[in-house]
Design a protein around this motif. Structure first.
Motif, short mmCIF file in Angstrom:
data_model
loop_
_atom_site.label_atom_id
_atom_site.label_comp_id
_atom_site.label_asym_id
_atom_site.label_seq_id
_atom_site.Cartn_x
_atom_site.Cartn_y
_atom_site.Cartn_z
N THR A 111 -0.66 4.23 -2.16
CA THR A 111 -2.07 4.01 -1.90
C THR A 111 -2.43 4.36 -0.46
O THR A 111 -3.43 5.04 -0.20
N SER B 184 -10.62 1.74 -4.96
CA SER B 184 -9.62 2.51 -4.22
C SER B 184 -8.24 1.90 -4.34
O SER B 184 -7.24 2.61 -4.55
N ALA B 185 -8.16 0.57 -4.25
CA ALA B 185 -6.86 -0.09 -4.32
C ALA B 185 -6.23 0.02 -5.70
O ALA B 185 -5.06 0.38 -5.85
N GLY C 58 -6.78 4.69 -1.48
CA GLY C 58 -6.62 4.34 -0.08
C GLY C 58 -7.80 4.66 0.80
O GLY C 58 -7.84 4.21 1.95
N SER D 192 -5.73 -1.30 6.63
CA SER D 192 -6.67 -2.30 7.14
C SER D 192 -6.49 -2.47 8.65
O SER D 192 -6.67 -3.57 9.17
N GLY E 227 -6.82 9.84 -0.71
CA GLY E 227 -7.52 8.87 0.11
C GLY E 227 -7.71 9.29 1.55
O GLY E 227 -8.31 8.56 2.34
N ALA F 126 -11.87 4.37 1.95
CA ALA F 126 -12.68 3.16 2.03
C ALA F 126 -14.09 3.50 2.46
O ALA F 126 -14.34 4.53 3.08
N TRP G 243 -3.63 2.51 1.81
CA TRP G 243 -4.78 1.78 2.34
C TRP G 243 -4.39 1.23 3.70
O TRP G 243 -3.30 0.68 3.88
N ALA H 208 -13.71 -0.75 -2.33
CA ALA H 208 -12.38 -1.18 -1.88
C ALA H 208 -11.46 -1.48 -3.05
O ALA H 208 -10.31 -1.03 -3.08
N SER I 65 0.81 -1.21 0.00
CA SER I 65 0.00 0.00 0.00
C SER I 65 0.85 1.26 0.00
O SER I 65 0.63 2.18 -0.80
#
Length: 553
Positions: free
Chosen positions: A111, A458-459, A464, A115, A336, A466, A113, A455, A106
């Motif tokens: 990105t 975005s990825a 990034g 989690s 993001g 959500a 992102w 998701a 990421s």
């Protein structure tokens, strides 16, 4: 905030960006074309054994991009897995393998992102030497690739497109570091925290205790925005008062996200020697951005009459308009970052955030990636226009032959393929489908489908953000989204650099009476139309299964 204050906020942001456009754009053009190196740059080149004056073919440039990014990803992965052994770990355990892979992919792919909840997952060592460093480096890689393509348009019969190490180093030392330093000072003045306090226990009004995390937030916040990265120090990102305390820091953050992407068209026009072309690209970017911001804001204001009201998921200190302007900025760039929960937007308001990404994030897009994405679309637009009038297609004096249009087409097809394939596999494969529906999706039905679609969108677009109702820290989503980020980042770069090599090898075709002008309003409108149509044709069916259907119920 009513309509007129919202308009005033938009105009203030536009005014600040207009003031930055010329000096920042010209400054980038100067240092990317300069033959002089700073002393610190010369020392760095000696350290890594690079001849900064040597020029690379597109293949060599690509190998440098991939090798540099692979080493960065490996380093970040190991850093997370050994976090408990490092100083400043705050007593946090090592990051699990799947999550460490996802996070490394990421941040290297720009990105960001997340989690996980950053404040209870990553210690200071990982945050500062891993995540924050990649915020600079991944942004610099995007800028380098964009400059290589611009240089190719300006070249005549050359088999090289520049030097990756020079472009990357100058991006960091001459642009991102000083810009982030100034941005951090402004955010500090606005109340963003910067400390190493760890976790502080505080008494609550109800008589209990609460553990409040601190950290070096302002320094990471500045580059998170300036480099269109987006990963927050806290789980609540820019809705957290420690990251974004007030309405005016919110405006500063919006400007930081847009400053470089909206100034790069000036850099493009200056290096090309035709600033009118830069204004045309800027007009297309600004036009799409303005329509998107107006649509999202109107949809959220119109949803205010609903039972829940459109303030759900939004901060009172920002209100609707400042939230939608931030949301448009975040998803129209590759940042993001969020100051409100997009999952709580109205169905059609959330769809606008998805559409911003599905456009390929070209209005204005991420640092570097937005410019090269829009230039690819401009090349395709010129190809279509040339066929319509019955002459050999060309753009900026470069003929668009079979090789060029194939590479442009592959670029445009990569992101939709990754998005649609990832979404389809999540629902089509029985074992995966049950896991996603039982473990990941908070809201079943149409909105749950939208959460998964968002998701992968975005990825694959290296954004990034959500729909926060999705629990993505699962084996399937950690792996699938990590691969989507890498494919969505580096496959397009391959096609961009191959296209740059093809264009650089050509001589420039002289302007003639039959040359189609690409700087006039008609060309800008056609470019906007092609951008939207390509997206609508690709994603309309899947949007009809999610946000459109939900919004019409």
């Amino acid at each position: 905030m009513g309509v007129w204050p919202a308009v005033a906020s938009f105009l203030l942001v536009a005014l600040l960006l207009a003031a930055l456009y010329r000096p920042l754009g010209d400054y980038m053009a100067r240092f990317y074309t300069s033959t002089k190196n700073l002393a610190v740059e010369r020392g760095f080149y000696r350290l890594i054994g690079v001849d900064s004056a040597a020029r690379q073919s597109w293949q060599s440039y690509l190998r440098s991009v991939l090798a540099f990014s692979a080493i960065g990803m490996l380093f970040l992965y190991v850093l997370q897995r050994t976090q408990h052994l490092l100083p400043g770990s705050l007593g946090l355990p090592p990051v699990p393998e799947g999550l460490a892979f996802n996070t490394a992919a990421s941040f290297v792919a720009n990105t960001n992102w997340q989690s996980y909840s950053p404040e209870v997952t990553m210690g200071y060592a990982v945050q500062l030497t891993g995540l924050a460093v990649q915020n600079f480096l991944s942004a610099a890689v995007g800028l380098a690739v964009a400059v290589a393509l611009v240089r190719a348009f300006a070249s005549r019969k050359e088999d090289t497109i520049g030097n990756f190490w020079t472009d990357m180093t100058r991006s960091v030392l001459r642009l991102l570091l000083p810009g982030a330093f100034l941005g951090a000072l402004v955010l500090l003045a606005g109340g963003v925290i910067q400390n190493f306090n760890g976790f502080t226990d505080a008494a609550t009004l109800s008589g209990g205790t609460q553990s409040i995390p601190g950290g070096p937030v302002a320094s990471q916040e500045a580059i998170k925005l300036l480099g269109t990265n987006g990963g927050g120090f806290f789980n609540a990102n820019s809705s957290h008062p420690f990251e974004n305390p007030s309405a005016w820091t919110n405006l500063v953050q919006i400007v930081l996200m847009l400053a470089i992407p909206f100034s790069l068209p000036r850099t493009f026009g200056t290096i090309l020697g035709d600033r009118k072309q830069g204004y045309a690209i800027l007009a297309a970017m600004a036009g799409i951005f303005t329509v998107s911001a107006a649509a999202m804001t109107a949809l959220e204001f119109s949803a205010a009459s609903g039972e829940a009201g459109s303030m759900e998921g939004k901060e009172q200190r920002f209100g609707i308009a400042a939230s939608t302007l931030f949301g448009t900025t975040s998803t129209a760039t590759s940042t993001g970052a969020v100051n409100s929960m997009h999952d709580s937007f109205s169905p059609l308001g959330g769809m606008m955030a998805m559409l911003n990404m599905m456009l390929g994030e070209v209005a204005p897009g991420g640092v570097g990636s937005g410019l090269y994405g829009m230039l690819i679309l401009a090349l395709v637009t010129s190809f279509i226009a040339g066929l319509l009038v019955g002459r050999t297609p060309e753009y900026l004096g470069k003929k668009i032959g079979p090789r060029e249009i194939k590479l442009a087409s592959l670029y445009l097809l990569t992101m939709p393929t990754v998005v649609l394939a990832g979404t389809a596999l999540s629902f089509a494969v029985p074992g995966i489908r049950e896991d996603v529906q039982d473990t990941s999706i908070l809201n079943p039905g149409l909105h749950g489908f939208s959460e998964v679609l968002y998701a992968f969108t975005s990825a694959a677009n290296n954004n990034g953000s959500a729909f926060a109702g999705l629990t993505a820290n699962t084996p399937w989503l950690n792996t699938a989204l990590g691969l989507a980020m890498l494919l969505g980042r580096f496959l397009p770069m391959l096609f961009v650099l191959a296209l740059a090599g093809s264009l650089a090898a050509q001589d420039r075709v002289p302007v003639s009476a039959g040359t189609l002008p690409t700087h006039r309003p008609q060309a800008v409108v056609m470019l906007c139309g092609v951008t939207v149509i390509v997206t609508a044709l690709t994603f309309f069916p899947v949007l009809a299964l999610g946000p459109l259907a939900e919004g019409l119920l």
